[in-house]
Scaffold this motif. Structure first.
Motif, PDB file in Angstrom:
ATOM      1  N   ARG A 190      -7.220 -33.451  54.249  1.00  0.00           N
ATOM      2  CA  ARG A 190      -6.288 -34.480  54.738  1.00  0.00           C
ATOM      3  C   ARG A 190      -5.366 -33.966  55.833  1.00  0.00           C
ATOM      4  NH1 ARG A 190      -1.381 -34.877  53.385  1.00  0.00           N
ATOM      5  NH2 ARG A 190      -1.614 -33.890  51.349  1.00  0.00           N
ATOM      6  N   PRO A 191      -4.619 -32.853  55.620  1.00  0.00           N
ATOM      7  CA  PRO A 191      -3.756 -32.397  56.705  1.00  0.00           C
ATOM      8  C   PRO A 191      -4.529 -31.824  57.889  1.00  0.00           C
ATOM      9  CG  PRO A 191      -3.601 -30.904  54.836  1.00  0.00           C
ATOM     10  CD  PRO A 191      -4.391 -32.092  54.389  1.00  0.00           C
ATOM     11  N   THR A 192      -5.775 -31.351  57.647  1.00  0.00           N
ATOM     12  CA  THR A 192      -6.605 -30.926  58.784  1.00  0.00           C
ATOM     13  C   THR A 192      -6.849 -32.100  59.715  1.00  0.00           C
ATOM     14  OG1 THR A 192      -7.724 -29.200  57.503  1.00  0.00           O
ATOM     15  CG2 THR A 192      -8.843 -29.981  59.485  1.00  0.00           C
ATOM     16  N   LEU A 193      -7.193 -33.242  59.142  1.00  0.00           N
ATOM     17  CA  LEU A 193      -7.417 -34.436  59.962  1.00  0.00           C
ATOM     18  C   LEU A 193      -6.133 -34.886  60.656  1.00  0.00           C
ATOM     19  CD1 LEU A 193      -9.714 -36.441  57.519  1.00  0.00           C
ATOM     20  CD2 LEU A 193     -10.404 -35.225  59.596  1.00  0.00           C
ATOM     21  N   THR A 217     -11.381 -40.633  67.660  1.00  0.00           N
ATOM     22  CA  THR A 217     -12.443 -41.464  67.070  1.00  0.00           C
ATOM     23  C   THR A 217     -13.046 -40.792  65.849  1.00  0.00           C
ATOM     24  OG1 THR A 217     -12.971 -42.496  69.194  1.00  0.00           O
ATOM     25  CG2 THR A 217     -14.678 -42.546  67.501  1.00  0.00           C
ATOM     26  N   GLU A 218     -13.312 -39.486  65.956  1.00  0.00           N
ATOM     27  CA  GLU A 218     -13.888 -38.771  64.824  1.00  0.00           C
ATOM     28  C   GLU A 218     -12.908 -38.689  63.656  1.00  0.00           C
ATOM     29  OE1 GLU A 218     -17.045 -37.945  64.538  1.00  0.00           O
ATOM     30  OE2 GLU A 218     -17.239 -38.934  66.488  1.00  0.00           O
ATOM     31  N   VAL A 219     -11.635 -38.425  63.959  1.00  0.00           N
ATOM     32  CA  VAL A 219     -10.630 -38.374  62.894  1.00  0.00           C
ATOM     33  C   VAL A 219     -10.497 -39.737  62.230  1.00  0.00           C
ATOM     34  CG1 VAL A 219      -8.191 -37.998  62.391  1.00  0.00           C
ATOM     35  CG2 VAL A 219      -9.375 -36.474  63.984  1.00  0.00           C
ATOM     36  N   ASN A 220     -10.559 -40.807  63.030  1.00  0.00           N
ATOM     37  CA  ASN A 220     -10.459 -42.162  62.493  1.00  0.00           C
ATOM     38  C   ASN A 220     -11.582 -42.445  61.499  1.00  0.00           C
ATOM     39  OD1 ASN A 220     -11.311 -45.267  62.879  1.00  0.00           O
ATOM     40  ND2 ASN A 220      -9.098 -45.074  63.132  1.00  0.00           N
ATOM     41  N   ARG A 221     -12.787 -42.001  61.831  1.00  0.00           N
ATOM     42  CA  ARG A 221     -13.923 -42.214  60.923  1.00  0.00           C
ATOM     43  C   ARG A 221     -13.707 -41.490  59.596  1.00  0.00           C
ATOM     44  NH1 ARG A 221     -18.396 -41.064  65.634  1.00  0.00           N
ATOM     45  NH2 ARG A 221     -18.501 -43.177  66.497  1.00  0.00           N
ATOM     46  N   GLY A 227      -9.891 -43.204  52.981  1.00  0.00           N
ATOM     47  CA  GLY A 227      -8.926 -44.238  52.622  1.00  0.00           C
ATOM     48  C   GLY A 227      -7.491 -43.806  52.860  1.00  0.00           C
ATOM     49  N   ILE A 228      -7.209 -43.252  54.058  1.00  0.00           N
ATOM     50  CA  ILE A 228      -5.855 -42.797  54.407  1.00  0.00           C
ATOM     51  C   ILE A 228      -5.303 -43.761  55.457  1.00  0.00           C
ATOM     52  CG2 ILE A 228      -4.456 -40.867  55.233  1.00  0.00           C
ATOM     53  CD1 ILE A 228      -6.711 -38.991  54.414  1.00  0.00           C
ATOM     54  N   PRO A 229      -4.598 -44.800  55.046  1.00  0.00           N
ATOM     55  CA  PRO A 229      -4.257 -45.894  55.977  1.00  0.00           C
ATOM     56  C   PRO A 229      -3.367 -45.475  57.131  1.00  0.00           C
ATOM     57  CG  PRO A 229      -3.106 -46.158  53.867  1.00  0.00           C
ATOM     58  CD  PRO A 229      -4.102 -45.069  53.680  1.00  0.00           C
ATOM     59  N   TRP A 230      -2.394 -44.601  56.888  1.00  0.00           N
ATOM     60  CA  TRP A 230      -1.491 -44.233  57.972  1.00  0.00           C
ATOM     61  C   TRP A 230      -2.189 -43.425  59.053  1.00  0.00           C
ATOM     62  CZ3 TRP A 230      -1.024 -38.912  58.261  1.00  0.00           C
ATOM     63  CH2 TRP A 230      -1.286 -38.194  57.079  1.00  0.00           C
ATOM     64  N   LEU A 231      -3.207 -42.646  58.659  1.00  0.00           N
ATOM     65  CA  LEU A 231      -3.950 -41.868  59.646  1.00  0.00           C
ATOM     66  C   LEU A 231      -4.928 -42.755  60.412  1.00  0.00           C
ATOM     67  CD1 LEU A 231      -4.324 -39.098  60.850  1.00  0.00           C
ATOM     68  CD2 LEU A 231      -5.919 -38.545  59.004  1.00  0.00           C
ATOM     69  N   VAL A 232      -5.479 -43.752  59.734  1.00  0.00           N
ATOM     70  CA  VAL A 232      -6.319 -44.735  60.415  1.00  0.00           C
ATOM     71  C   VAL A 232      -5.515 -45.438  61.504  1.00  0.00           C
ATOM     72  CG1 VAL A 232      -7.566 -46.915  60.160  1.00  0.00           C
ATOM     73  CG2 VAL A 232      -7.877 -45.103  58.458  1.00  0.00           C
ATOM     74  N   ALA A 233      -4.309 -45.888  61.160  1.00  0.00           N
ATOM     75  CA  ALA A 233      -3.472 -46.603  62.126  1.00  0.00           C
ATOM     76  C   ALA A 233      -3.081 -45.708  63.295  1.00  0.00           C
ATOM     77  CB  ALA A 233      -2.226 -47.144  61.434  1.00  0.00           C
ATOM     78  N   GLN A 234      -2.726 -44.453  63.000  1.00  0.00           N
ATOM     79  CA  GLN A 234      -2.306 -43.537  64.054  1.00  0.00           C
ATOM     80  C   GLN A 234      -3.425 -43.275  65.050  1.00  0.00           C
ATOM     81  OE1 GLN A 234      -1.712 -39.342  63.024  1.00  0.00           O
ATOM     82  NE2 GLN A 234       0.216 -39.369  64.145  1.00  0.00           N
ATOM     83  N   THR A 235      -4.628 -43.055  64.559  1.00  0.00           N
ATOM     84  CA  THR A 235      -5.733 -42.745  65.460  1.00  0.00           C
ATOM     85  C   THR A 235      -6.230 -43.986  66.194  1.00  0.00           C
ATOM     86  OG1 THR A 235      -7.173 -42.825  63.487  1.00  0.00           O
ATOM     87  CG2 THR A 235      -6.534 -40.659  64.318  1.00  0.00           C
TER      88      THR A 235
END
Length: 240
Positions: A190-193, A217-221, A227-235
């Motif tokens: 998780r923190p790597t992404l 794009t790769e991090v978003n996938r 299922g990490i919503p805040w990281l999806v939104a950020q990317t």
């Protein structure tokens, strides 16, 4: 029936947790059976650790019950409770009065590794809840000196934020790349992404728009799969 010490089961569950396999980690711990009170406490604390980490990533609520099931008070339990309350304050506007507890954990830390851990979270709390960047940097610096590799990685990640905000892009890159290496080495996905998302931000700021979008794009996938919503939104903001 195979028998393993509770500590070995807890270690295996931690490895699964670091890889983002929170359900598998919880299932492994739930499947372990023991009549020994000491081993029961080891398993209960490990369940709480998995739940706290999962809730931070997914903004879910598994930690409340798991923390309540740990019968024996300890420094490690107090730290997990603080981390959980910090996440609630950060994501859900929960109780922000964490300073006294934070300082107590620093004072009572039983060894240097835990002192490093306490200083990292003290830095995050000072940074993100109290908006005290100078205090935060002092804590991160101590965490970098005293903590284990995962704590050092997190400290470098947050020190990189401050370098980036100050316009020191070269220093930020050095800190973020080293943080990423340590996180990858220890299998903490998780923190790597999240760290790679910040490297995508850095690429954008350096003028490499295509590189930034490709990495984001790769991090978003990955973030969608975990299922990490805040990281999806950020990317998603970086991909646009």
């Amino acid at each position: 029936m195979s028998q393993l010490p509770a500590a070995a089961v807890a270690d295996a569950a931690e490895t699964l947790m670091l890889a983002g396999h929170w359900t598998a980690a919880a299932d492994l711990l739930d499947s372990a059976q023991t009549d020994d009170p000491g081993e029961q406490e080891i398993l209960a604390l490990a369940r709480a650790s998995v739940a706290v980490d999962r809730d931070f990533g997914q903004q879910s609520d598994h930690a409340t019950a798991a923390l309540g099931a740990v019968a024996e008070d300890s420094w490690d339990l107090a730290m997990l409770k603080l981390r959980n309350d910090y996440a609630n304050a950060l994501f859900k506007s929960g109780d922000r009065e964490l300073r006294d507890r934070m300082l107590t954990l620093i004072k009572d830390a039983p060894d240097d590794a835990r002192l490093g851990t306490a200083n990292f979270w003290a830095g995050a709390i000072a940074d993100n809840l109290y908006e005290q960047p100078n205090e935060a940097i002092e804590h991160y610096t101590l965490a970098l000196e005293l903590g284990d590799e995962l704590t050092k990685a997190q400290a470098l990640r947050h020190l990189g934020h401050h370098s980036h905000a100050a316009g020191n892009l070269e220093v930020a890159r050095q800190q973020w790349e080293r943080s990423t290496e340590l996180l990858q080495k220890n299998g903490h996905l998780r923190p790597t992404l999240a760290q790679q998302a910040h490297l995508a931000i850095l690429l954008r700021d350096e003028g490499d728009t295509a590189g930034s979008k490709g990495l984001a794009t790769e991090v978003n996938r990955w973030a969608q799969q975990l299922g990490i919503p805040w990281l999806v939104a950020q990317t998603e903001e970086l991909i646009r």
